[in-house]
Design a protein around this motif. Structure first.
Motif, PDB file in Angstrom:
ATOM      1  N   ARG A  48      -6.948  -2.577   4.535  1.00 23.14           N
ATOM      2  CA  ARG A  48      -7.534  -2.190   3.251  1.00 23.14           C
ATOM      3  C   ARG A  48      -6.635  -2.680   2.123  1.00 23.14           C
ATOM      4  NH1 ARG A  48      -9.395   1.830   6.759  1.00 23.14           N
ATOM      5  NH2 ARG A  48     -11.565   2.447   6.363  1.00 23.14           N
ATOM      6  N   SER A  49      -7.230  -3.234   1.097  1.00 22.32           N
ATOM      7  CA  SER A  49      -6.445  -3.813   0.002  1.00 22.32           C
ATOM      8  C   SER A  49      -6.515  -2.991  -1.276  1.00 22.32           C
ATOM      9  CB  SER A  49      -6.903  -5.244  -0.285  1.00 22.32           C
ATOM     10  OG  SER A  49      -8.291  -5.259  -0.602  1.00 22.32           O
ATOM     11  N   THR A  50      -7.571  -2.197  -1.447  1.00 22.31           N
ATOM     12  CA  THR A  50      -7.700  -1.360  -2.642  1.00 22.31           C
ATOM     13  C   THR A  50      -8.399  -0.061  -2.265  1.00 22.31           C
ATOM     14  OG1 THR A  50      -9.847  -2.332  -3.250  1.00 22.31           O
ATOM     15  CG2 THR A  50      -7.864  -3.340  -4.215  1.00 22.31           C
ATOM     16  N   GLY A  51      -8.379   0.900  -3.196  1.00 23.12           N
ATOM     17  CA  GLY A  51      -9.106   2.150  -3.009  1.00 23.12           C
ATOM     18  C   GLY A  51      -8.189   3.355  -2.950  1.00 23.12           C
ATOM     19  N   LEU A  52      -8.704   4.502  -3.401  1.00 26.70           N
ATOM     20  CA  LEU A  52      -7.988   5.767  -3.358  1.00 26.70           C
ATOM     21  C   LEU A  52      -8.644   6.665  -2.316  1.00 26.70           C
ATOM     22  CD1 LEU A  52      -5.796   7.632  -4.489  1.00 26.70           C
ATOM     23  CD2 LEU A  52      -7.429   8.343  -6.260  1.00 26.70           C
ATOM     24  N   TYR A  53      -7.888   7.062  -1.314  1.00 26.04           N
ATOM     25  CA  TYR A  53      -8.407   7.841  -0.193  1.00 26.04           C
ATOM     26  C   TYR A  53      -7.593   9.125  -0.026  1.00 26.04           C
ATOM     27  CZ  TYR A  53     -10.120   3.114   0.832  1.00 26.04           C
ATOM     28  OH  TYR A  53     -10.695   1.875   0.749  1.00 26.04           O
ATOM     29  N   ASN A  83       0.831  -1.198   0.000  1.00 30.30           N
ATOM     30  CA  ASN A  83       0.000   0.000   0.000  1.00 30.30           C
ATOM     31  C   ASN A  83       0.867   1.250   0.000  1.00 30.30           C
ATOM     32  OD1 ASN A  83      -2.375  -1.457  -0.089  1.00 30.30           O
ATOM     33  ND2 ASN A  83      -2.695  -1.426   2.116  1.00 30.30           N
ATOM     34  N   ALA A 109      -4.979   6.715  -9.777  1.00 26.91           N
ATOM     35  CA  ALA A 109      -6.344   6.223  -9.570  1.00 26.91           C
ATOM     36  C   ALA A 109      -6.501   4.804 -10.112  1.00 26.91           C
ATOM     37  CB  ALA A 109      -7.345   7.169 -10.241  1.00 26.91           C
ATOM     38  N   ALA A 123      -4.237  -0.190  -1.965  1.00 23.47           N
ATOM     39  CA  ALA A 123      -4.893   0.922  -1.264  1.00 23.47           C
ATOM     40  C   ALA A 123      -3.921   2.097  -1.166  1.00 23.47           C
ATOM     41  CB  ALA A 123      -5.337   0.483   0.126  1.00 23.47           C
ATOM     42  N   ASP A 172     -10.791  11.248   4.472  1.00 26.15           N
ATOM     43  CA  ASP A 172     -11.187   9.873   4.818  1.00 26.15           C
ATOM     44  C   ASP A 172     -10.466   9.430   6.093  1.00 26.15           C
ATOM     45  OD1 ASP A 172     -12.852   9.285   2.474  1.00 26.15           O
ATOM     46  OD2 ASP A 172     -10.978   9.385   1.364  1.00 26.15           O
ATOM     47  N   ALA A 182      -4.960   2.318  -7.784  1.00 26.73           N
ATOM     48  CA  ALA A 182      -5.755   2.123  -6.572  1.00 26.73           C
ATOM     49  C   ALA A 182      -6.795   1.014  -6.728  1.00 26.73           C
ATOM     50  CB  ALA A 182      -6.437   3.431  -6.180  1.00 26.73           C
ATOM     51  N   LYS A 183      -6.929   0.479  -7.930  1.00 30.92           N
ATOM     52  CA  LYS A 183      -7.780  -0.693  -8.133  1.00 30.92           C
ATOM     53  C   LYS A 183      -7.050  -1.970  -7.713  1.00 30.92           C
ATOM     54  CE  LYS A 183     -10.194   1.451 -12.048  1.00 30.92           C
ATOM     55  NZ  LYS A 183     -10.468   1.379 -13.516  1.00 30.92           N
TER      56      LYS A 183
END
Length: 273
Positions: A259-264, A100, A117, A124, A268, A120-121
């Motif tokens: 968390r394993s994925t996502g753009l924060y 990450n 972005a 994280a 957040d 981030a798929k």
């Protein structure tokens, strides 16, 4: 990745010999719940091969390396406050090694932001132009102020940084402009004014102005001016130490745990969304 019941967040730091990198090394050492497991720098750095704590005289047992795979090995999160070209290389390595990423780097192009972005798929990522808790609370205050002062007030953003900063306006100033523009239903790309010289004509009330100061060792000062008729409101944040960025980064590291994925972003992380 994390061992079962392992309470430590295993952290690698990019640009480990720089001013911010050294602040991050010290923050991890003093955190109690984070462990330094990697330290990266460019191959041309004289710090490669040295202990990451050599500059402070406190050995960490982790050598600075230019080998991305070696530096990321055993780490859960990379903290990166380098430059866009460096961060983009680190991004690909993090995706490949499922590490990450906390990004404090500024100055990205739209294309680079799109690549982040997309990454981030797969992993994280927390990305924010300023990791300071205080700055992000200030952003929330600006959002509230902009909505309340939506008419009759001219908006100017003034920022000051040290002589070594290479991008302008600062990422934080631009983020302030974006937050204000969004609150007002405007597009910052269309309403921002980055310089004034000569006969500029009367100020367009729909614009958001930026002014930049560079000099000395100023860590980071930001003021947003809402200038109305008969009054003005100034919302200011001043940084006296990079330690605030380091501590905010560790809060981002803790947020990414599990968390394993996502753009924060830091809204957040701090629950300000």
């Amino acid at each position: 990745m994390s061992k079962v019941n392992d309470p430590l967040h295993r952290v690698c730091i990019a640009g480990a010999s720089g001013r911010m990198g050294q602040m991050l090394v010290e923050a991890v050492r003093g955190s109690g719940d984070c462990e330094l497991t990697g330290a990266l720098d460019v191959a041309t750095s004289t710090a490669v091969g040295l202990d990451a704590g050599a500059f402070s005289g406190k050995a960490t047992g982790v050598a600075i390396t230019a080998d991305l795979a070696a530096g990321l090995s055993g780490s859960q999160v990379l903290i990166d406050f380098t430059r866009p070209e460096g961060t983009m290389a680190h991004l690909q390595a993090c995706v490949a090694h499922k590490v990450n990423l906390v990004i404090g780097t500024t100055g990205f192009s739209d294309a680079q932001k799109a690549q982040i972005a997309e990454a981030a798929k797969s992993i994280a990522i927390v990305m924010a132009p300023n990791m300071s808790v205080g700055v992000n609370v200030t952003l929330k205050l600006l959002e509230m102020a902009a909505k309340a002062l939506s008419t009759g007030y001219d908006i100017e953003i003034i920022e000051a940084h040290h002589r070594h900063k290479v991008d302008a306006p600062s990422g934080t100033a631009l983020k302030m402009g974006e937050v204000i523009a969004d609150a007002l239903g405007r597009d910052l790309k269309e309403c921002a004014v980055y310089g004034r010289e000569g006969v500029t004509g009367e100020r367009d009330p729909s614009t958001i102005g930026f002014a930049t100061v560079r000099g000395g060792d100023i860590v980071g000062d930001h003021t947003v001016l809402f200038a109305g008729t008969g009054e003005r409101i100034e919302i200011t944040h001043k940084s006296s130490s990079r330690a605030t960025y380091a501590q905010g980064s560790l809060r981002a590291v803790r947020f990414l745990a599990g968390r394993s994925t996502g753009l924060y972003d830091m809204f957040d992380v701090l629950g300000l969304r």
